[in-house]
Write an enzyme that holds these catalytic residues in place. Structure first.
Site, PDB file in Angstrom:
ATOM      1  N   ASP A 179       0.620  -1.294   0.047  1.00  0.00           N
ATOM      2  CA  ASP A 179      -0.148  -0.117   0.035  1.00  0.00           C
ATOM      3  C   ASP A 179       0.849   1.326   0.012  1.00  0.00           C
ATOM      4  O   ASP A 179       1.754   1.239   0.573  1.00  0.00           O
ATOM      5  CB  ASP A 179      -1.042  -0.018   1.288  1.00  0.00           C
ATOM      6  CG  ASP A 179      -2.131   1.126   1.213  1.00  0.00           C
ATOM      7  OD1 ASP A 179      -3.072   0.625   0.639  1.00  0.00           O
ATOM      8  OD2 ASP A 179      -1.551   2.142   1.686  1.00  0.00           O
ATOM      9  N   ASN A 187      -2.288  12.858  -3.746  1.00  0.00           N
ATOM     10  CA  ASN A 187      -3.273  13.197  -4.707  1.00  0.00           C
ATOM     11  C   ASN A 187      -3.890  14.532  -4.570  1.00  0.00           C
ATOM     12  O   ASN A 187      -3.800  15.501  -5.469  1.00  0.00           O
ATOM     13  CB  ASN A 187      -4.579  12.242  -4.926  1.00  0.00           C
ATOM     14  CG  ASN A 187      -4.121  11.202  -5.714  1.00  0.00           C
ATOM     15  OD1 ASN A 187      -3.308  11.080  -6.584  1.00  0.00           O
ATOM     16  ND2 ASN A 187      -4.745  10.126  -5.392  1.00  0.00           N
ATOM     17  N   HIS A 192      -4.303  14.547  -9.239  1.00  0.00           N
ATOM     18  CA  HIS A 192      -4.617  13.199  -9.682  1.00  0.00           C
ATOM     19  C   HIS A 192      -3.674  12.661 -10.884  1.00  0.00           C
ATOM     20  O   HIS A 192      -3.327  11.450 -10.877  1.00  0.00           O
ATOM     21  CB  HIS A 192      -6.044  12.720  -9.849  1.00  0.00           C
ATOM     22  CG  HIS A 192      -6.911  12.746  -8.522  1.00  0.00           C
ATOM     23  ND1 HIS A 192      -7.207  11.824  -7.732  1.00  0.00           N
ATOM     24  CD2 HIS A 192      -7.615  13.848  -8.044  1.00  0.00           C
ATOM     25  CE1 HIS A 192      -7.772  12.284  -6.800  1.00  0.00           C
ATOM     26  NE2 HIS A 192      -7.965  13.499  -6.753  1.00  0.00           N
ATOM     27  N   ASP A 196      -1.550   9.435 -10.728  1.00  0.00           N
ATOM     28  CA  ASP A 196      -1.465   8.274 -11.578  1.00  0.00           C
ATOM     29  C   ASP A 196       0.052   7.874 -11.999  1.00  0.00           C
ATOM     30  O   ASP A 196       0.385   6.710 -12.211  1.00  0.00           O
ATOM     31  CB  ASP A 196      -2.280   8.566 -13.021  1.00  0.00           C
ATOM     32  CG  ASP A 196      -3.678   8.719 -12.532  1.00  0.00           C
ATOM     33  OD1 ASP A 196      -4.166   7.950 -11.454  1.00  0.00           O
ATOM     34  OD2 ASP A 196      -4.477   9.127 -13.437  1.00  0.00           O
ATOM     35  N   GLU A 222      -4.474   2.361  -4.728  1.00  0.00           N
ATOM     36  CA  GLU A 222      -3.169   2.403  -4.492  1.00  0.00           C
ATOM     37  C   GLU A 222      -2.540   1.028  -3.690  1.00  0.00           C
ATOM     38  O   GLU A 222      -1.343   1.001  -3.402  1.00  0.00           O
ATOM     39  CB  GLU A 222      -2.463   3.351  -3.483  1.00  0.00           C
ATOM     40  CG  GLU A 222      -3.146   3.355  -1.922  1.00  0.00           C
ATOM     41  CD  GLU A 222      -4.488   3.849  -1.604  1.00  0.00           C
ATOM     42  OE1 GLU A 222      -4.603   4.291  -0.611  1.00  0.00           O
ATOM     43  OE2 GLU A 222      -5.125   3.992  -2.573  1.00  0.00           O
TER      44      GLU A 222
END
Length: 300
Positions: A179, A187, A192, A196, A222
């Site tokens: 994680d 983010n 975002h 990504d 994630e």
């Protein structure tokens, strides 16, 4: 009223039609002693450009093996099953083409008893475009669109298979649950699109660090999982810590140390449900987060 000759149906001879069809019509004969030949082999398409029909009419055994390549055992098994049960022959194989990539050929034929063996009457069709589309759709079903890693569905199929092998042979198997720490905060701060990019770079780097037999997949968001066959818990822990360190010093466009991982690892217990294995790895992941993140924890 007389029928106009222009409207009269035109008869087409078989000899004229068969060479124009996009496939091959054939008769295939196999004697009781295993001798194979093609008494009849005609049609269109490119398949017949690369075969010697005279040779196939006399003795097809060696040439069939050459033409079917790695698919030869599968093709011969299908022929044997069809002959033994007198059921339709249905199979496919890759035909090597000297000028390009192999072409996928589908075979469909009906067997009938012959005096000294079995004879099939059937058709072969080039299905390369169909197979390409099948492969494209399969990849879409099995691949995470962002990272291009296997998705959860493909991972679970793979994990089921390797767990079965582990149980059968008594070999070790471990998994990592990964994680990204504070990913929502990342983010919110960097956007975002940058988030990504972090996911894609993480996927790429993880693949360079893992072995060819390992599989890393994106579970969603994630979260990632790595399946490590033939790997006991201690070795899995070392792999996990190597990955954690590599990510912690990487500059993802935000400076080193801005992206860290919490990782939980667990080893498969012979015969246990996979849900139990995944749950223990999850618990180890939560332990890693509880003790401060950017670390690896395990549960035996």
């Amino acid at each position: 009223m007389p029928v106009n000759d222009i409207d009269a149906p035109q008869r087409v001879s078989v000899d004229t039609l068969v060479p124009r069809i996009p496939g091959v019509i054939f008769q295939f004969h196999r004697s009781h002693n295993g001798h194979m030949r093609f008494p009849y082999l005609e049609g269109g398409g490119m398949a017949l450009k690369y075969v010697d029909r005279d040779v196939l009419a006399r003795n097809a055994g060696q040439l069939v093996e050459q033409l079917t390549g790695n698919d030869h055992p599968k093709v011969m098994s299908a022929i044997e099953h069809s002959a033994r049960c007198m059921l339709p022959l249905t199979t496919r194989f890759r035909l090597p083409i000297p000028t390009g990539k192999p072409r996928w050929i589908a075979v469909s034929a009906q067997p009938e008893s012959a005096q000294d063996g079995v004879q099939w009457n059937g058709i072969m069709m080039d299905i390369s475009d169909q197979v390409s589309e099948e492969q494209r759709l399969r990849k879409l079903c099995d691949t995470d669109h962002l990272t291009e890693l296997p998705n959860r569905r493909k991972l679970m199929v793979h994990l089921t298979n390797v767990a079965s092998l582990s149980t059968r042979h008594g070999t070790p198997l471990s998994i990592m649950m990964i994680d990204i720490d504070h990913f929502k905060r990342l983010n919110d701060r960097w956007g975002h699109l940058h988030g990504d990019e972090v996911l894609k770079q993480l996927a790429a780097q993880a693949q360079t660090l893992l072995r060819c037999e390992d599989m890393i997949a994106r579970l969603g968001g994630e979260e990632f999982m790595v399946v490590l066959p033939l790997t006991p818990l201690q070795q899995c822990h070392k792999f996990a810590d190597r990955l954690r360190q590599a990510i912690s010093v990487r500059d993802f466009g935000m400076g080193p140390g801005q992206v860290t991982l919490s990782i939980g690892v667990a080893e498969y217990r012979c015969g246990e449900p996979l849900t139990s294995l995944i749950e223990r790895a999850d618990q180890a992941l939560y332990s890693a987060k509880d003790v401060g993140r950017d670390c690896v924890c395990f549960l035996r």
